[in-house]
Design a protein around this motif. Sequence first.
Motif, PDB file in Angstrom:
ATOM      1  N   ALA B 100       0.835  -1.202   0.000  1.00  0.00           N
ATOM      2  CA  ALA B 100       0.000   0.000   0.000  1.00  0.00           C
ATOM      3  C   ALA B 100       0.875   1.259   0.000  1.00  0.00           C
ATOM      4  O   ALA B 100       2.060   1.204   0.341  1.00  0.00           O
ATOM      5  N   PRO B 101       0.296   2.405  -0.384  1.00  0.00           N
ATOM      6  CA  PRO B 101       1.101   3.628  -0.445  1.00  0.00           C
ATOM      7  C   PRO B 101       1.679   4.027   0.916  1.00  0.00           C
ATOM      8  O   PRO B 101       1.051   3.813   1.954  1.00  0.00           O
ATOM      9  N   THR B 102       2.865   4.583   0.879  1.00  0.00           N
ATOM     10  CA  THR B 102       3.447   5.224   2.060  1.00  0.00           C
ATOM     11  C   THR B 102       2.841   6.628   2.140  1.00  0.00           C
ATOM     12  O   THR B 102       2.594   7.251   1.104  1.00  0.00           O
ATOM     13  N   THR B 103       2.553   7.095   3.339  1.00  0.00           N
ATOM     14  CA  THR B 103       1.935   8.419   3.448  1.00  0.00           C
ATOM     15  C   THR B 103       2.836   9.374   4.218  1.00  0.00           C
ATOM     16  O   THR B 103       3.670   8.962   5.027  1.00  0.00           O
ATOM     17  N   LEU B 104       2.638  10.629   3.931  1.00  0.00           N
ATOM     18  CA  LEU B 104       3.405  11.698   4.580  1.00  0.00           C
ATOM     19  C   LEU B 104       2.420  12.791   4.974  1.00  0.00           C
ATOM     20  O   LEU B 104       1.648  13.260   4.136  1.00  0.00           O
ATOM     21  N   GLU B 105       2.429  13.145   6.243  1.00  0.00           N
ATOM     22  CA  GLU B 105       1.532  14.200   6.698  1.00  0.00           C
ATOM     23  C   GLU B 105       2.320  15.483   6.881  1.00  0.00           C
ATOM     24  O   GLU B 105       3.387  15.481   7.513  1.00  0.00           O
TER      25      GLU B 105
END
Lengths: 315, 275
Positions: B100-105
């Motif tokens: 799944a995609p890696t996320t960045l906040e």
Amino acid sequence: MNNDFVEGAGVAPKMLLEALQATIVGQETTLEALLHALIAGGHILLEGPPGLAKTLACRALASAAAGSFKRIQFTPDLLPSDIVGTRIFDQRAGAFATVLGPIFANIVLADEINRAPAKVQSALLEGMQEYQVTIGPETHRLPNPFIVTATMNPLDSEGTYALPLAQMDRFLVKVLVGYPSVEEEGRILERFGGEMPALPRDVVSMADVMRWRAQARAVYVEPRLSRYIVDLVSATRAPHEYIDRGASPRATLALAALARARAYVDGRSFALPDDVRAAAPAVLRHRLAFNYKTITDRVEPEALIGGIVASVTAP
Amino acid sequence: MDFLAPIVAPAAAQQLPRIHVRSFTMSVDPATLRVGETLKLRITARLDENLLQLDNVTLPDLAGFESLGDERRCGTNGRGTLCEETMTLTPTEPGDHTIAPTTLEAIDGRTGKPSRFATNPVVVHVTPAPQANPFALWLLESLGILVFVAVAGYALLWGFRRRRLPPLEPAQPERKPVMLPVDRLAQLLASLAQDPSRVRVLAVREELRRRAGARDGETLGDLVARRAAGGDTALTDALGAIEAPAFVDEPYVVDEVKRALPILERLLTAAAASA
């Protein structure tokens, strides 16, 4: 759309390109840009010094594509009605009659567009965006296809008016027309030294052009490629030392349309990253607002665009 | 982790950094492999700001993989930052695994609003580890018994004579078979011929680009222009041939793979001949 259309799809557009090449010596980029813009359904801005066959290329395109052609020489005293037309009182009929202006043609050459003030340049806006013009109380549809090819001379800035960004944004591409090579100039002398050669006539029809447009619109752009297009245009909006304002979403649409047109002329039913990469400078160069530092630091806008394009990872 | 620190709970908006994310991508190499082999999962973030590390990054669930280590780096050239996290993983189960995609906040510098950036997902096709032949196993077992009996007899015979045996040579570490690039390409092409899907096309494309020394994000045109002096026409043809199935509309991937395969196989023949 299926892949069968690819068989021979690019043949007719290439015939048109060859006809243009048979008339104009060199200027490959300009001629290809004219063809791609014709297929993508966009307007084209040609910038280059005088005497580089910009006008001749536009006339040759109109003649080869069997379309109507009008040329408007932009001057400081030009009026909007000189472009779109006007209403005059017909004394015999006792009523106002509409006289359509030179904008009513398939291919309109706006020669030295920056020599007319903004109100005249803006007279083109409605036509370029909505393919119609309003004269008095009446709105008239423009012929289909309708393309504005405008020329600008970058050398004589005296007595010129900068094109508003809104107007610039309406041009699908801006092509820089450069000087020919020594060999090409020799061939120009051979070809044009005597009697003016005839322009190519009716190589294709306007109906052909409309069919190409419909087929080119169906060229597939893979989602990773769409993302690449969005990333490229978004990259122009990131804070930059030399760029005050980036490109609009209209540039995103223009980039996709031009990539599709390039793929179509190449006989493909799908676009490739190279189509996008090749189209990007012409789509972006007139949409970015470069600040004064580009002048003081002697930075070439083309190098900046090249840097932005290279910084975005292609799929 | 320095720059890709996973977060337990979403950080409060006021704690988030304000950044302009130019690109945030995830890639895997190779995309097709066997259980027990290793792959590199690479997460790349390009920012306009100059940062020493990147926080508030949430890595995806890596179920089906075992982590063997990671490398991380964040570099800045004064006009932006490139952060890269490379994880070495080994799949533990066969099948198609979607990471799944890696996320960045962060606060999006363009809008000024708290945003969650996400990479693309990646798909890894894992085939089972090679099965041992039952006949070979039986043969090995029988041979083992024979060797055991022979060694025992030898020990008994010589042990009574109380002769000193020569010292045993230190055991050599077991060497894993090295997969040659040609083998790897052959394997990928065989998989592609068997299952002409986009995932396998992209795996072959990645391998060809790796062999051609493609730079990150380089288009085919740029790559071919740079390699013009190289003169490896078979590889250039193969790179060109794989573009169509990689970018054509999904229903036509199979047709395009059929067109590309003979060209790709010619590369294999040329590579084998030169090897």
